[in-house]
Design a protein around this motif. Structure first.
Motif, PDB file in Angstrom:
ATOM      1  N   LYS A   1     -35.574 -50.968-115.793  1.00  0.00           N
ATOM      2  CA  LYS A   1     -34.212 -50.662-116.204  1.00  0.00           C
ATOM      3  C   LYS A   1     -33.920 -51.235-117.586  1.00  0.00           C
ATOM      4  O   LYS A   1     -33.297 -50.589-118.425  1.00  0.00           O
ATOM      5  CB  LYS A   1     -33.242 -51.244-115.175  1.00  0.00           C
ATOM      6  CG  LYS A   1     -31.942 -50.500-115.114  1.00  0.00           C
ATOM      7  CD  LYS A   1     -31.071 -51.000-113.984  1.00  0.00           C
ATOM      8  CE  LYS A   1     -29.655 -50.520-114.164  1.00  0.00           C
ATOM      9  NZ  LYS A   1     -28.720 -51.128-113.244  1.00  0.00           N
ATOM     10  N   ASN A   2     -34.412 -52.433-117.826  1.00  0.00           N
ATOM     11  CA  ASN A   2     -34.206 -53.039-119.136  1.00  0.00           C
ATOM     12  C   ASN A   2     -35.091 -52.396-120.190  1.00  0.00           C
ATOM     13  O   ASN A   2     -34.681 -52.213-121.325  1.00  0.00           O
ATOM     14  CB  ASN A   2     -34.490 -54.539-119.071  1.00  0.00           C
ATOM     15  CG  ASN A   2     -33.361 -55.284-118.392  1.00  0.00           C
ATOM     16  OD1 ASN A   2     -32.315 -55.486-118.980  1.00  0.00           O
ATOM     17  ND2 ASN A   2     -33.558 -55.659-117.139  1.00  0.00           N
TER      18      ASN A   2
ATOM     19  N   LEU B   1     -26.590 -47.738-117.645  1.00  0.00           N
ATOM     20  CA  LEU B   1     -27.797 -48.564-117.559  1.00  0.00           C
ATOM     21  C   LEU B   1     -27.520 -50.015-117.932  1.00  0.00           C
ATOM     22  O   LEU B   1     -28.030 -50.928-117.304  1.00  0.00           O
ATOM     23  CB  LEU B   1     -28.869 -48.007-118.494  1.00  0.00           C
ATOM     24  CG  LEU B   1     -29.859 -47.016-117.902  1.00  0.00           C
ATOM     25  CD1 LEU B   1     -30.815 -46.555-118.973  1.00  0.00           C
ATOM     26  CD2 LEU B   1     -30.634 -47.625-116.747  1.00  0.00           C
ATOM     27  N   ASP B   2     -26.763 -50.225-118.968  1.00  0.00           N
ATOM     28  CA  ASP B   2     -26.522 -51.586-119.440  1.00  0.00           C
ATOM     29  C   ASP B   2     -25.043 -51.954-119.296  1.00  0.00           C
ATOM     30  O   ASP B   2     -24.206 -51.496-120.063  1.00  0.00           O
ATOM     31  CB  ASP B   2     -26.941 -51.709-120.905  1.00  0.00           C
ATOM     32  CG  ASP B   2     -26.929 -53.156-121.350  1.00  0.00           C
ATOM     33  OD1 ASP B   2     -26.349 -53.995-120.623  1.00  0.00           O
ATOM     34  OD2 ASP B   2     -27.492 -53.464-122.404  1.00  0.00           O
ATOM     35  N   PRO B   3     -24.741 -52.767-118.303  1.00  0.00           N
ATOM     36  CA  PRO B   3     -23.336 -53.103-118.062  1.00  0.00           C
ATOM     37  C   PRO B   3     -22.689 -53.875-119.208  1.00  0.00           C
ATOM     38  O   PRO B   3     -21.468 -53.973-119.273  1.00  0.00           O
ATOM     39  CB  PRO B   3     -23.393 -53.959-116.793  1.00  0.00           C
ATOM     40  CG  PRO B   3     -24.777 -54.476-116.737  1.00  0.00           C
ATOM     41  CD  PRO B   3     -25.635 -53.433-117.366  1.00  0.00           C
ATOM     42  N   ARG B   4     -23.522 -54.428-120.114  1.00  0.00           N
ATOM     43  CA  ARG B   4     -22.930 -55.173-121.217  1.00  0.00           C
ATOM     44  C   ARG B   4     -22.237 -54.258-122.213  1.00  0.00           C
ATOM     45  O   ARG B   4     -21.395 -54.677-122.982  1.00  0.00           O
ATOM     46  CB  ARG B   4     -24.009 -55.986-121.938  1.00  0.00           C
ATOM     47  CG  ARG B   4     -24.429 -57.197-121.149  1.00  0.00           C
ATOM     48  CD  ARG B   4     -25.648 -57.811-121.757  1.00  0.00           C
ATOM     49  NE  ARG B   4     -26.767 -56.866-121.720  1.00  0.00           N
ATOM     50  CZ  ARG B   4     -27.987 -57.166-122.117  1.00  0.00           C
ATOM     51  NH1 ARG B   4     -28.239 -58.354-122.607  1.00  0.00           N
ATOM     52  NH2 ARG B   4     -28.956 -56.294-122.032  1.00  0.00           N
TER      53      ARG B   4
ATOM     54  N   TYR C   1     -36.104 -63.634-116.801  1.00  0.00           N
ATOM     55  CA  TYR C   1     -35.645 -63.114-115.514  1.00  0.00           C
ATOM     56  C   TYR C   1     -36.770 -62.428-114.744  1.00  0.00           C
ATOM     57  O   TYR C   1     -36.691 -62.301-113.527  1.00  0.00           O
ATOM     58  CB  TYR C   1     -34.419 -62.196-115.667  1.00  0.00           C
ATOM     59  CG  TYR C   1     -34.556 -61.060-116.641  1.00  0.00           C
ATOM     60  CD1 TYR C   1     -33.957 -61.129-117.892  1.00  0.00           C
ATOM     61  CD2 TYR C   1     -35.255 -59.921-116.297  1.00  0.00           C
ATOM     62  CE1 TYR C   1     -34.063 -60.086-118.786  1.00  0.00           C
ATOM     63  CE2 TYR C   1     -35.356 -58.866-117.195  1.00  0.00           C
ATOM     64  CZ  TYR C   1     -34.764 -58.965-118.436  1.00  0.00           C
ATOM     65  OH  TYR C   1     -34.871 -57.918-119.313  1.00  0.00           O
TER      66      TYR C   1
ATOM     67  N   LYS D   1     -37.407 -52.513-110.352  1.00  0.00           N
ATOM     68  CA  LYS D   1     -36.006 -52.926-110.308  1.00  0.00           C
ATOM     69  C   LYS D   1     -35.628 -53.803-111.506  1.00  0.00           C
ATOM     70  O   LYS D   1     -34.567 -53.631-112.094  1.00  0.00           O
ATOM     71  CB  LYS D   1     -35.748 -53.683-109.002  1.00  0.00           C
ATOM     72  CG  LYS D   1     -34.284 -54.028-108.788  1.00  0.00           C
ATOM     73  CD  LYS D   1     -34.085 -54.637-107.417  1.00  0.00           C
ATOM     74  CE  LYS D   1     -32.687 -55.221-107.283  1.00  0.00           C
ATOM     75  NZ  LYS D   1     -32.514 -55.974-106.051  1.00  0.00           N
ATOM     76  N   HIS D   2     -36.497 -54.748-111.835  1.00  0.00           N
ATOM     77  CA  HIS D   2     -36.107 -55.708-112.863  1.00  0.00           C
ATOM     78  C   HIS D   2     -36.546 -55.323-114.262  1.00  0.00           C
ATOM     79  O   HIS D   2     -35.813 -55.516-115.220  1.00  0.00           O
ATOM     80  CB  HIS D   2     -36.659 -57.098-112.514  1.00  0.00           C
ATOM     81  CG  HIS D   2     -35.884 -57.773-111.430  1.00  0.00           C
ATOM     82  ND1 HIS D   2     -34.801 -58.572-111.689  1.00  0.00           N
ATOM     83  CD2 HIS D   2     -36.016 -57.753-110.092  1.00  0.00           C
ATOM     84  CE1 HIS D   2     -34.307 -59.029-110.553  1.00  0.00           C
ATOM     85  NE2 HIS D   2     -35.030 -58.539-109.555  1.00  0.00           N
TER      86      HIS D   2
ATOM     87  N   MET E   1     -33.952 -49.046-121.957  1.00  0.00           N
ATOM     88  CA  MET E   1     -32.795 -49.017-122.856  1.00  0.00           C
ATOM     89  C   MET E   1     -33.110 -48.378-124.212  1.00  0.00           C
ATOM     90  O   MET E   1     -32.397 -47.473-124.644  1.00  0.00           O
ATOM     91  CB  MET E   1     -32.289 -50.447-123.041  1.00  0.00           C
ATOM     92  CG  MET E   1     -30.801 -50.565-122.922  1.00  0.00           C
ATOM     93  SD  MET E   1     -30.229 -50.355-121.243  1.00  0.00           S
ATOM     94  CE  MET E   1     -30.556 -51.966-120.626  1.00  0.00           C
TER      95      MET E   1
ATOM     96  N   LYS F   1     -19.612 -51.793-122.986  1.00  0.00           N
ATOM     97  CA  LYS F   1     -18.376 -51.303-122.387  1.00  0.00           C
ATOM     98  C   LYS F   1     -17.889 -50.113-123.179  1.00  0.00           C
ATOM     99  O   LYS F   1     -17.476 -50.224-124.314  1.00  0.00           O
ATOM    100  CB  LYS F   1     -17.323 -52.415-122.411  1.00  0.00           C
ATOM    101  CG  LYS F   1     -17.540 -53.458-121.333  1.00  0.00           C
ATOM    102  CD  LYS F   1     -16.191 -54.072-120.941  1.00  0.00           C
ATOM    103  CE  LYS F   1     -16.345 -55.074-119.835  1.00  0.00           C
ATOM    104  NZ  LYS F   1     -16.979 -56.308-120.256  1.00  0.00           N
TER     105      LYS F   1
END
Lengths: 310, 332
Positions: free
Chosen positions: A224-225, A298-301, A203, A220-221, A228, A303
């Motif tokens: 953020k990752n 931070l990580d929408p995955r 990505y 931005k890309h 984590m 939940k």
């Protein structure tokens, strides 16, 4: 989400309860008592004192009394400083310790992430080597060694900064530097390796193929990752900073909570030990909870509210 | 027909600890407006490197465009500054990557990733960008675009994600779309849908497509022309018909023989024996000579000259030499 927070809140209470119980019995395993001193006290006086603080009761009764003090949030007076209550000590010490801790974490985070990102971008270059040398030194040198070194060089030899106490921004520099260096080094190394890995992701290539500017791609890309894993260890680092404050507050004679905690243990001042421990653990558990929330943002995955999920 | 892309004598190398890998060694390719060119070849033949070079996406270092030119609408991509290249990326030339599971950023919403290119290159409002993005999602066949825009990549299936990647690539209405193995990571049924989508988009927008693949089935379906690459060189180019019905290079024939076919029952697949040459020190002559069933002595010594069999069919092979032809005629 509300359900998750409620669930976590119950866990937090259970955790604090377990810590409090363990501390209580460990504390009682320690030899000595608040009234064991070199000079001998009159036996009748001694008994009166113990009765006053319920120290003559069976351990179980003491434990129940102590649990009551936690629930009512009133830890009673300090044994060694009878004019003070534990609550007033906490109220005075906490703002100072919090100030030290927050600055430490903020500075460690900002400088650590910046150092890590620059090292990753200049991978295998001079900046990378310098940053990683600083990081290895930072991890290897214990904060109390660094603290004494800083005092000796900057305060005593050069005289540019005050050596101890906590009254002005200049006074805050040395303790914060001493305490923040270790976490900063860990964050820098982690950010660097995580950033390097993120930069090879598809990505990122996709973002480049879109014609985005390098700054935008990184902030931005990639960042953020890459952050984590940093957020993951933030909880552990917070605990480290917290325990670090005990030592640092002692070295720099800062009248924070850590000072009362350490003095409390040395003097077997039971209410002070219990009060500070419960307060510290409740605070840490709350911080860990906030870290988890941040992780979910931070990580929408991840939940948070998922039933049975993490 | 207007020539939109003209690659001349492209050389790309990668520096590694083991030495310099010459991944692309003098590639010549051209692409006309509105056509689909397929670049085929086995893994490591330099097809992806060629494609990445067009957009200057080769990681430098270790990679480097050593020589040659890439003329996009008359502008040499190899000579542009980084800033100028960024104005072309995503606007005039777009790229689609192989694995849709990793090509989307997991921490950003699909809508954000779709519109960021648009907002970067065109000065339009967020609302307008969202509107265009939703139109694009509809075009690539994603229902409920309003809701889908707010979702994250993990909430989509693989096929859906590839559609999003395609939508992302098309959002600024590019003239050239480079698709690097766009269907390799997908199920066969989804593959067919995605290929149909390419055809539909090309019909609607007139975009030129470079399709990189090792799947000749994909090629047979949508390519107008085919370039066969081997060991960093284009060894044969031609229209789809020319390559499938009258392949000239023994490697091209070998590739076609190794594809299962439904219309020839009971025929065994014939694999090409051996492995491609080491590109640290590529052989002097034809790189395929060591594996070629028809190899002659000259093949191992001198790289074959370029033969033009028709206006569209080109091949680099010594078998096209008159003397070889004469010899073949006399022996067989």
């Amino acid at each position: 989400m509300a359900k998750y927070i409620l669930k976590r809140f119950i866990y937090m209470i259970v955790t604090v309860f377990i810590i409090a119980t363990l501390t209580f019995f460990l504390m009682n395993l320690l030899p000595g008592s608040p009234f064991n001193e070199e000079r001998t006290t009159n036996e009748a006086v001694q008994r009166n004192l113990e009765a006053h603080y319920h120290l003559d009761e069976p351990l179980v009764v003491q434990y129940v009394l102590y649990l009551k003090s936690i629930v009512t949030l009133d830890f009673g007076p300090s044994i060694k400083q009878p004019t003070e209550t534990v609550n007033s000590l906490l109220g005075r010490g906490f703002p100072i310790s919090a100030e030290l801790g927050i600055w430490t974490i903020l500075i460690a985070l900002i400088s650590g992430v910046a150092l890590g990102v620059f090292a990753a971008l200049k991978h295998n270059g001079v900046i990378d080597y310098i940053a990683m040398t600083i990081a290895v030194l930072g991890i290897s040198i214990p904060n109390f060694v660094l603290a004494t070194l800083l005092i000796q060089q900057l305060a005593v030899n050069l005289g540019v900064l005050p050596a101890a106490t906590w009254s002005s921004p200049q006074h805050m520099v040395l303790p914060i530097v001493a305490l923040a260096t270790g976490p900063m080094a860990i964050i820098a190394r982690l950010t660097r390796s995580s950033m390097l890995e993120t930069l090879t992701q598809d990505y990122i290539k996709m973002a480049r193929a879109k014609g985005l500017s390098p700054a935008k791609i990184i902030v931005k890309h990639a960042l953020k990752n890459a952050l984590m894993p940093v957020v993951t260890i933030l909880g552990t680092l917070l605990a480290g900073v917290l325990t670090g404050t005990f030592v640092i507050e002692k070295i720099f004679a800062i009248p924070g909570m850590g000072k009362y905690f350490v003095e409390g243990i040395n003097q077997r001042d039971y209410p002070v030990i219990m009060g500070t421990t419960v307060f510290y653990s409740a605070f840490l558990v709350l911080m860990l909870f906030l870290v988890d929330i941040a992780y979910g943002i931070l990580d929408p995955r991840i939940k948070l509210h998922k039933e049975g999920g993490k | 027909m207007e020539k939109i892309l003209d690659i001349r004598d492209l050389h790309v190398s990668f520096k590694t600890f083991g030495g310099e890998v010459q991944a692309v060694r003098g590639v010549n390719l051209e692409l006309y407006r509105g056509e689909t060119l397929a670049i085929v070849g086995e893994s490591g033949c330099g097809k992806s490197v060629t494609a990445n070079s067009i957009m200057r996406l080769i990681p430098t270092p270790p990679g480097e465009i050593k020589d040659g030119s890439i003329l996009f609408k008359g502008q040499d991509m190899t000579q542009l500054s980084d800033k100028e290249v960024r104005k072309i990326r995503g606007v005039d030339i777009s790229m689609i990557f192989q694995d849709p599971m990793t090509a989307l950023n997991p921490t950003l919403t699909v809508g954000d990733q779709l519109t960021e290119g648009l907002r970067q290159h065109r000065s339009i409002s967020r609302k307008e960008a969202d509107k265009q993005a939703m139109e694009m999602l509809t075009l690539v066949g994603i229902p409920n675009p309003v809701e889908r825009m707010k979702q994250y990549p993990h909430e989509f299936s693989g096929g859906m994600r590839q559609r999003i990647v395609i939508a992302m690539a098309l959002i600024c209405d590019p003239e050239l779309l480079i698709a690097d193995e766009p269907t390799t990571a997908l199920d066969v049924t989804i593959q067919a849908q995605i290929l149909q989508l390419f055809q539909k988009i090309q019909k609607q927008t007139g975009v030129s497509i470079i399709l990189i693949t090792h799947d000749l089935g994909v090629v047979a379906k949508i390519a107008d022309r085919i370039a066969v690459m081997y060991a960093g060189k284009v060894i044969e180019t031609g229209t789809r018909k020319e390559i499938f019905y009258t392949p000239q290079h023994p490697y091209t024939r070998g590739l076609l023989h190794s594809v299962p076919r439904l219309d020839q029952k009971g025929e065994k697949l014939i694999p090409i024996d051996g492995t491609p040459p080491d590109l640290f020190s590529p052989p002097e002559g034809c790189p395929f000579a060591a594996r070629c069933p028809m190899a002659m002595e000259v093949c191992t010594k001198v790289y074959p000259f370029h033969s033009k069999l028709s206006r569209t069919h080109d091949v680099d092979c010594w078998l096209q030499d008159e003397r070889a032809k004469k010899y073949m005629a006399s022996t067989y």
